[in-house]
Design a protein around this motif. Structure first.
Motif, PDB file in Angstrom:
ATOM      1  N   GLY A   1     -54.820 -73.443 -56.102  1.00  0.00           N
ATOM      2  CA  GLY A   1     -54.643 -72.655 -56.286  1.00  0.00           C
ATOM      3  C   GLY A   1     -56.239 -71.472 -56.542  1.00  0.00           C
ATOM      4  N   ASN A   2     -56.951 -72.107 -56.904  1.00  0.00           N
ATOM      5  CA  ASN A   2     -58.492 -72.001 -57.180  1.00  0.00           C
ATOM      6  C   ASN A   2     -59.455 -72.080 -56.025  1.00  0.00           C
ATOM      7  OD1 ASN A   2     -58.907 -71.305 -60.071  1.00  0.00           O
ATOM      8  ND2 ASN A   2     -58.818 -73.762 -60.810  1.00  0.00           N
ATOM      9  N   LEU A   3     -59.024 -72.865 -54.866  1.00  0.00           N
ATOM     10  CA  LEU A   3     -59.037 -72.730 -53.429  1.00  0.00           C
ATOM     11  C   LEU A   3     -58.864 -71.624 -53.052  1.00  0.00           C
ATOM     12  CD1 LEU A   3     -60.985 -74.027 -51.861  1.00  0.00           C
ATOM     13  CD2 LEU A   3     -59.069 -75.556 -51.184  1.00  0.00           C
ATOM     14  N   ALA A   4     -57.712 -71.020 -53.015  1.00  0.00           N
ATOM     15  CA  ALA A   4     -57.107 -70.562 -52.321  1.00  0.00           C
ATOM     16  C   ALA A   4     -57.733 -68.905 -52.828  1.00  0.00           C
ATOM     17  CB  ALA A   4     -55.367 -70.417 -52.744  1.00  0.00           C
ATOM     18  N   LEU A   5     -57.667 -68.635 -54.618  1.00  0.00           N
ATOM     19  CA  LEU A   5     -58.974 -67.559 -54.941  1.00  0.00           C
ATOM     20  C   LEU A   5     -60.639 -67.340 -53.997  1.00  0.00           C
ATOM     21  CD1 LEU A   5     -57.612 -68.155 -58.109  1.00  0.00           C
ATOM     22  CD2 LEU A   5     -57.355 -65.789 -56.236  1.00  0.00           C
ATOM     23  N   TRP A   6     -61.004 -68.947 -53.929  1.00  0.00           N
ATOM     24  CA  TRP A   6     -61.886 -68.885 -52.949  1.00  0.00           C
ATOM     25  C   TRP A   6     -62.209 -68.035 -52.083  1.00  0.00           C
ATOM     26  CZ3 TRP A   6     -64.716 -72.149 -50.008  1.00  0.00           C
ATOM     27  CH2 TRP A   6     -65.732 -71.760 -49.872  1.00  0.00           C
ATOM     28  N   ILE A   7     -61.613 -68.655 -51.015  1.00  0.00           N
ATOM     29  CA  ILE A   7     -60.931 -68.448 -49.317  1.00  0.00           C
ATOM     30  C   ILE A   7     -60.932 -67.210 -49.423  1.00  0.00           C
ATOM     31  CG2 ILE A   7     -59.698 -69.361 -47.909  1.00  0.00           C
ATOM     32  CD1 ILE A   7     -59.963 -72.425 -48.367  1.00  0.00           C
ATOM     33  N   LYS A   8     -59.777 -67.364 -50.449  1.00  0.00           N
ATOM     34  CA  LYS A   8     -59.620 -65.243 -51.025  1.00  0.00           C
ATOM     35  C   LYS A   8     -61.035 -64.707 -50.660  1.00  0.00           C
ATOM     36  CE  LYS A   8     -56.250 -61.770 -52.470  1.00  0.00           C
ATOM     37  NZ  LYS A   8     -55.711 -61.011 -53.171  1.00  0.00           N
ATOM     38  N   LYS A   9     -61.058 -64.347 -51.653  1.00  0.00           N
ATOM     39  CA  LYS A   9     -62.475 -63.918 -52.238  1.00  0.00           C
ATOM     40  C   LYS A   9     -63.579 -63.688 -50.710  1.00  0.00           C
ATOM     41  CE  LYS A   9     -65.761 -62.578 -55.673  1.00  0.00           C
ATOM     42  NZ  LYS A   9     -66.414 -63.350 -57.137  1.00  0.00           N
ATOM     43  N   ARG A  10     -64.119 -64.731 -50.618  1.00  0.00           N
ATOM     44  CA  ARG A  10     -65.374 -64.913 -49.682  1.00  0.00           C
ATOM     45  C   ARG A  10     -64.758 -64.348 -48.320  1.00  0.00           C
ATOM     46  NH1 ARG A  10     -69.350 -66.623 -46.882  1.00  0.00           N
ATOM     47  NH2 ARG A  10     -70.429 -68.324 -46.321  1.00  0.00           N
ATOM     48  N   TRP A  11     -63.769 -65.134 -47.210  1.00  0.00           N
ATOM     49  CA  TRP A  11     -62.718 -64.521 -46.226  1.00  0.00           C
ATOM     50  C   TRP A  11     -62.155 -63.332 -45.983  1.00  0.00           C
ATOM     51  CZ3 TRP A  11     -64.323 -69.907 -47.262  1.00  0.00           C
ATOM     52  CH2 TRP A  11     -65.047 -70.289 -46.089  1.00  0.00           C
ATOM     53  N   GLY A  12     -61.490 -63.117 -47.460  1.00  0.00           N
ATOM     54  CA  GLY A  12     -59.996 -62.185 -46.780  1.00  0.00           C
ATOM     55  C   GLY A  12     -59.429 -62.751 -46.648  1.00  0.00           C
ATOM     56  N   ILE A  13     -58.877 -63.931 -46.829  1.00  0.00           N
ATOM     57  CA  ILE A  13     -57.362 -64.614 -46.262  1.00  0.00           C
ATOM     58  C   ILE A  13     -56.591 -64.444 -47.136  1.00  0.00           C
ATOM     59  CG2 ILE A  13     -56.539 -66.812 -45.464  1.00  0.00           C
ATOM     60  CD1 ILE A  13     -59.422 -67.138 -44.125  1.00  0.00           C
ATOM     61  N   PRO A  14     -55.936 -64.197 -47.428  1.00  0.00           N
ATOM     62  CA  PRO A  14     -54.842 -64.135 -48.300  1.00  0.00           C
ATOM     63  C   PRO A  14     -54.348 -64.780 -48.682  1.00  0.00           C
ATOM     64  CG  PRO A  14     -54.193 -62.957 -46.432  1.00  0.00           C
ATOM     65  CD  PRO A  14     -55.083 -63.103 -46.200  1.00  0.00           C
ATOM     66  N   PHE A  15     -53.179 -65.787 -49.148  1.00  0.00           N
ATOM     67  CA  PHE A  15     -52.368 -66.806 -49.705  1.00  0.00           C
ATOM     68  C   PHE A  15     -50.699 -66.541 -50.091  1.00  0.00           C
ATOM     69  CE2 PHE A  15     -54.552 -66.714 -53.200  1.00  0.00           C
ATOM     70  CZ  PHE A  15     -52.923 -66.779 -54.744  1.00  0.00           C
ATOM     71  N   VAL A  16     -50.032 -68.240 -49.657  1.00  0.00           N
ATOM     72  CA  VAL A  16     -48.796 -67.586 -50.338  1.00  0.00           C
ATOM     73  C   VAL A  16     -48.781 -69.330 -51.663  1.00  0.00           C
ATOM     74  CG1 VAL A  16     -46.507 -68.045 -49.882  1.00  0.00           C
ATOM     75  CG2 VAL A  16     -47.687 -67.075 -48.360  1.00  0.00           C
ATOM     76  N   LEU A  17     -48.108 -69.061 -52.483  1.00  0.00           N
ATOM     77  CA  LEU A  17     -48.171 -69.825 -53.283  1.00  0.00           C
ATOM     78  C   LEU A  17     -46.177 -69.985 -53.168  1.00  0.00           C
ATOM     79  CD1 LEU A  17     -49.471 -70.051 -56.909  1.00  0.00           C
ATOM     80  CD2 LEU A  17     -47.228 -70.371 -56.777  1.00  0.00           C
ATOM     81  N   THR A  18     -46.886 -71.607 -52.926  1.00  0.00           N
ATOM     82  CA  THR A  18     -45.131 -72.347 -53.306  1.00  0.00           C
ATOM     83  C   THR A  18     -45.075 -73.442 -54.552  1.00  0.00           C
ATOM     84  OG1 THR A  18     -45.784 -74.100 -52.380  1.00  0.00           O
ATOM     85  CG2 THR A  18     -45.060 -72.030 -50.700  1.00  0.00           C
ATOM     86  N   GLU A  19     -44.125 -72.632 -55.702  1.00  0.00           N
ATOM     87  CA  GLU A  19     -44.096 -73.484 -56.445  1.00  0.00           C
ATOM     88  C   GLU A  19     -42.906 -74.104 -56.898  1.00  0.00           C
ATOM     89  OE1 GLU A  19     -45.067 -75.255 -59.454  1.00  0.00           O
ATOM     90  OE2 GLU A  19     -46.366 -73.553 -59.186  1.00  0.00           O
ATOM     91  N   HIS A  20     -42.992 -75.740 -57.100  1.00  0.00           N
ATOM     92  CA  HIS A  20     -41.313 -76.841 -56.902  1.00  0.00           C
ATOM     93  C   HIS A  20     -41.334 -77.479 -58.450  1.00  0.00           C
ATOM     94  CE1 HIS A  20     -40.957 -77.193 -52.836  1.00  0.00           C
ATOM     95  NE2 HIS A  20     -41.706 -75.873 -52.623  1.00  0.00           N
ATOM     96  N   SER A  21     -42.765 -77.130 -59.110  1.00  0.00           N
ATOM     97  CA  SER A  21     -42.768 -77.645 -60.803  1.00  0.00           C
ATOM     98  C   SER A  21     -41.585 -77.581 -61.694  1.00  0.00           C
ATOM     99  CB  SER A  21     -43.731 -77.153 -61.053  1.00  0.00           C
ATOM    100  OG  SER A  21     -44.445 -78.013 -62.701  1.00  0.00           O
TER     101      SER A  21
END
Length: 100
Positions: free
Chosen positions: A7-27
């Motif tokens: 998630g931290n990597l996804a947040l950084w990518i979203k902030k840096r390049w504006g690429i949205p992310f989808v989170l899948t949670e199985h925990s």
């Protein structure tokens, strides 16, 4: 599947390049009866996970019960994508014949 590390990597990518992310949670760490329950984690961890969930374009989980739990904790409405296989279409391969 790992909200803080991935998630931290996804947040950084979203902030840096504006690429949205989808989170899948199985925990299974989110229901209160879990041994390593989410609410027993550090305040930093809980805040970071909340930030990641709230920043995701969409969230998916494997059951409606898990979705209700995530909704209660994070205010998200997960899409349910079941973690099952249609055994009429997919089945284990037959063992290969033994060579003579």
């Amino acid at each position: 599947h790992v909200p803080v590390k991935g998630g931290n990597l996804a947040l950084w990518i979203k902030k840096r390049w504006g690429i949205p992310f989808v989170l899948t949670e199985h925990s299974s760490a989110y229901p209160p009866e879990a041994a390593d329950h989410f609410m027993g984690r550090s305040i930093w961890y809980r805040r970071q996970v909340r930030r990641i969930f709230s920043s995701a374009l969409a969230v998916s989980t494997v059951s409606h019960d898990a979705g209700k739990t995530l909704n209660g904790l994070f205010g998200v409405r997960p899409h349910v994508i079941r973690n099952v296989v249609n055994t009429t279409l997919f089945h284990p391969a037959l063992p290969a014949a033994m060579p003579p």
